[in-house]
Write an enzyme that holds these catalytic residues in place. Structure first.
Site, short mmCIF file in Angstrom:
data_model
loop_
_atom_site.label_atom_id
_atom_site.label_comp_id
_atom_site.label_asym_id
_atom_site.label_seq_id
_atom_site.Cartn_x
_atom_site.Cartn_y
_atom_site.Cartn_z
N ASP A 130 19.27 0.57 7.86
CA ASP A 130 18.16 -0.37 7.68
C ASP A 130 18.10 -1.35 8.85
O ASP A 130 19.11 -1.59 9.51
CB ASP A 130 18.37 -1.20 6.40
CG ASP A 130 18.02 -0.43 5.12
OD1 ASP A 130 17.48 0.68 5.20
OD2 ASP A 130 18.31 -0.97 4.03
N ARG A 180 12.44 5.34 10.58
CA ARG A 180 11.59 4.88 9.46
C ARG A 180 10.77 3.72 10.02
O ARG A 180 11.35 2.75 10.55
CB ARG A 180 12.44 4.38 8.30
CG ARG A 180 11.57 3.74 7.19
CD ARG A 180 12.39 2.81 6.29
NE ARG A 180 13.39 3.48 5.52
CZ ARG A 180 14.51 2.89 5.10
NH1 ARG A 180 14.78 1.63 5.43
NH2 ARG A 180 15.39 3.56 4.40
C1 FAD Z 1 11.05 2.56 2.02
C2 FAD Z 1 10.99 1.21 2.67
C3 FAD Z 1 12.09 0.75 3.37
C4 FAD Z 1 12.05 -0.49 4.01
N1 FAD Z 1 13.08 -0.87 4.84
C5 FAD Z 1 12.97 -2.01 5.56
C6 FAD Z 1 13.94 -2.37 6.54
O1 FAD Z 1 14.93 -1.66 6.78
N2 FAD Z 1 13.76 -3.54 7.23
C7 FAD Z 1 12.65 -4.35 7.02
O2 FAD Z 1 12.52 -5.37 7.70
N3 FAD Z 1 11.74 -4.03 6.08
C8 FAD Z 1 11.86 -2.89 5.34
N4 FAD Z 1 10.89 -2.58 4.43
C9 FAD Z 1 9.90 -3.60 3.99
C10 FAD Z 1 8.69 -3.64 4.90
O3 FAD Z 1 9.04 -4.20 6.14
C11 FAD Z 1 7.56 -4.50 4.27
O4 FAD Z 1 8.03 -5.82 4.14
C12 FAD Z 1 7.09 -4.02 2.92
O5 FAD Z 1 7.02 -2.64 2.87
C13 FAD Z 1 5.68 -4.59 2.57
O6 FAD Z 1 4.77 -4.20 3.53
P1 FAD Z 1 3.72 -2.98 3.38
O7 FAD Z 1 3.93 -2.07 4.53
O8 FAD Z 1 3.84 -2.36 2.06
O9 FAD Z 1 2.30 -3.62 3.64
P2 FAD Z 1 1.58 -4.92 3.08
O10 FAD Z 1 0.37 -5.09 3.93
O11 FAD Z 1 2.53 -6.06 2.96
O12 FAD Z 1 1.17 -4.49 1.61
C14 FAD Z 1 0.20 -3.49 1.36
C15 FAD Z 1 0.04 -3.37 -0.15
O13 FAD Z 1 1.25 -2.89 -0.73
C16 FAD Z 1 1.52 -3.53 -1.98
N5 FAD Z 1 2.77 -4.31 -1.83
C17 FAD Z 1 3.42 -4.61 -0.70
N6 FAD Z 1 4.55 -5.32 -0.97
C18 FAD Z 1 4.58 -5.48 -2.31
C19 FAD Z 1 5.49 -6.11 -3.18
N7 FAD Z 1 6.58 -6.74 -2.75
N8 FAD Z 1 5.22 -6.09 -4.51
C20 FAD Z 1 4.12 -5.46 -4.99
N9 FAD Z 1 3.23 -4.82 -4.18
C21 FAD Z 1 3.45 -4.83 -2.86
C22 FAD Z 1 0.33 -4.40 -2.26
O14 FAD Z 1 -0.59 -3.62 -2.99
C23 FAD Z 1 -0.21 -4.69 -0.87
O15 FAD Z 1 -1.58 -5.01 -0.87
C24 FAD Z 1 10.91 -1.32 3.83
C25 FAD Z 1 9.80 -0.86 3.12
C26 FAD Z 1 9.81 0.40 2.56
C27 FAD Z 1 8.60 0.89 1.84
#
Ligand code: FAD
Length: 308
Positions: A130, A180
């Site tokens: 991660d 990722r």
């Molecule tokens: C499999 C996976 C692994 C990850 N690993 C890391 C990592 O190693 N390091 C790191 O910095 N980040 C990691 N992340 C988190 C990532 O950086 C984002 O903070 C997170 O995914 C929210 O952003 P989004 O891309 O979904 O888009 P956004 O624009 O934030 O959200 C898009 C839509 O997704 C839904 N959504 C997003 N977040 C939430 C929530 N918390 N609760 C409910 N609905 C939500 C909502 O419908 C929102 O409108 C990971 C995410 C995923 C999916």
């Protein structure tokens, strides 16, 4: 607006002790966390596999400050691999280098990481490293690249909010490293990260395209339906088959999207966190979405009223 203060609170250990002791808060956490024990995570993975998706197990923990805790975390991961193999689960693992003692000693961290990668390789499994806050970005990528030369069964995470990510995508593609792609979950200054969501999304789009064109089985990890649709359209236009990449989503978020994507024949992996150290993970999920925060605050107030 609330993102920075919530992420600040995520790093306060004193608040962590108070909040994690509240039973109702714990129940809110279990919307995003599979449970306290490996058994809980295994049960969640079984359900996920039945739905046709794979999983990545994350035993929660980060920024450990004692060697004993780092060694215990590594042992937990080894146990996780044994369970995955014994139960025939479709799952790999995700780890954080600060959980393996990166803050204590890079030598210790590398030693523990090698043990995990070696066992994963013996079992034909894969380890995702991660990405944490920007203080760790370069160290994480350097260690991952050094490890990848000996253990190709590891991959990293790149965050589209960082300006440096376009160059890192190229660097990882050249090394054949699996990436990722995420937007990024930490609080970073404008000197190194895009402050505007539209720019983070543009950067994600560019990185997604470069990874699909030249990367090694990239994971597009977002719940953003617009970017998911663009990924599907880009892959189709470039003739990139759905077996050459996967989507990744977080446990407890957008189950509907998970079902829709698997129904369309895409590979979907669910990130399954488990363990008692859920506070920093939970606060990052709250910071991402104000609606989660309202739900959380409501639960805490209800609990306080019930106690009076
Ligand atoms: C499999 C996976 C692994 C990850 N690993 C890391 C990592 O190693 N390091 C790191 O910095 N980040 C990691 N992340 C988190 C990532 O950086 C984002 O903070 C997170 O995914 C929210 O952003 P989004 O891309 O979904 O888009 P956004 O624009 O934030 O959200 C898009 C839509 O997704 C839904 N959504 C997003 N977040 C939430 C929530 N918390 N609760 C409910 N609905 C939500 C909502 O419908 C929102 O409108 C990971 C995410 C995923 C999916």
């Amino acid at each position: 607006m609330l993102r920075a203060p919530i992420l600040y609170l995520s790093r306060r250990r004193s608040l962590q002790r108070i909040i994690t002791a509240m039973p109702l808060t714990a129940r809110v956490a279990y919307r995003f966390v599979a449970g306290d024990r490996l058994d809980d995570a295994v049960a969640a993975v079984r359900r996920i596999n039945q739905f046709g998706s794979s999983a990545s197990l994350d035993h929660l923990g980060e920024n450990v400050s004692q060697e004993r805790a780092a060694r215990a975390a590594a042992e937990d991961y080894l146990r996780g691999f044994e369970r995955i193999a014994a139960e025939g689960l479709d799952a790999n693992v995700s780890i954080k280098l600060t959980q393996l003692g990166l803050d204590i000693s890079p030598v210790l961290c590398q030693e523990l990481l090698v043990g995990i990668l070696r066992r994963a390789a013996e079992l034909g499994n894969f380890v995702r490293i991660d990405m944490e806050g920007s203080a760790y970005t370069e160290r994480t990528l350097e260690l991952a690249l050094a490890m990848h030369a000996r253990y190709p069964n590891c991959g990293v995470v790149l965050q589209s909010y960082l300006y440096r990510t376009a160059a890192d995508v190229e660097r990882m593609n050249q090394a054949g490293m699996r990436v990722r792609l995420v937007k990024g979950a930490y609080d970073e200054p404008a000197a190194i990260a895009y402050p505007r969501k539209a720019d983070v999304d543009d950067s994600f789009r560019r990185a997604m395209q470069a990874l699909l064109r030249q990367g090694n089985y990239p994971a597009i990890a977002t719940h953003d339906e617009g970017l998911i649709s663009e990924t599907i359209a880009f892959a189709a236009a470039q003739g990139i088959g759905s077996d050459r990449f996967e989507f990744q989503l977080l446990y407890g978020i957008r189950r509907d999207l998970q079902e829709r994507l698997t129904g369309l024949g895409f590979r979907v992996r669910i990130y399954v966190p488990y363990g008692t150290e859920w506070y920093p993970y939970l606060t990052r999920r709250l910071a991402e979405r104000p609606a989660n925060l309202i739900f959380f605050v409501g639960s805490v107030l209800r609990e306080r009223r019930a106690r009076r």
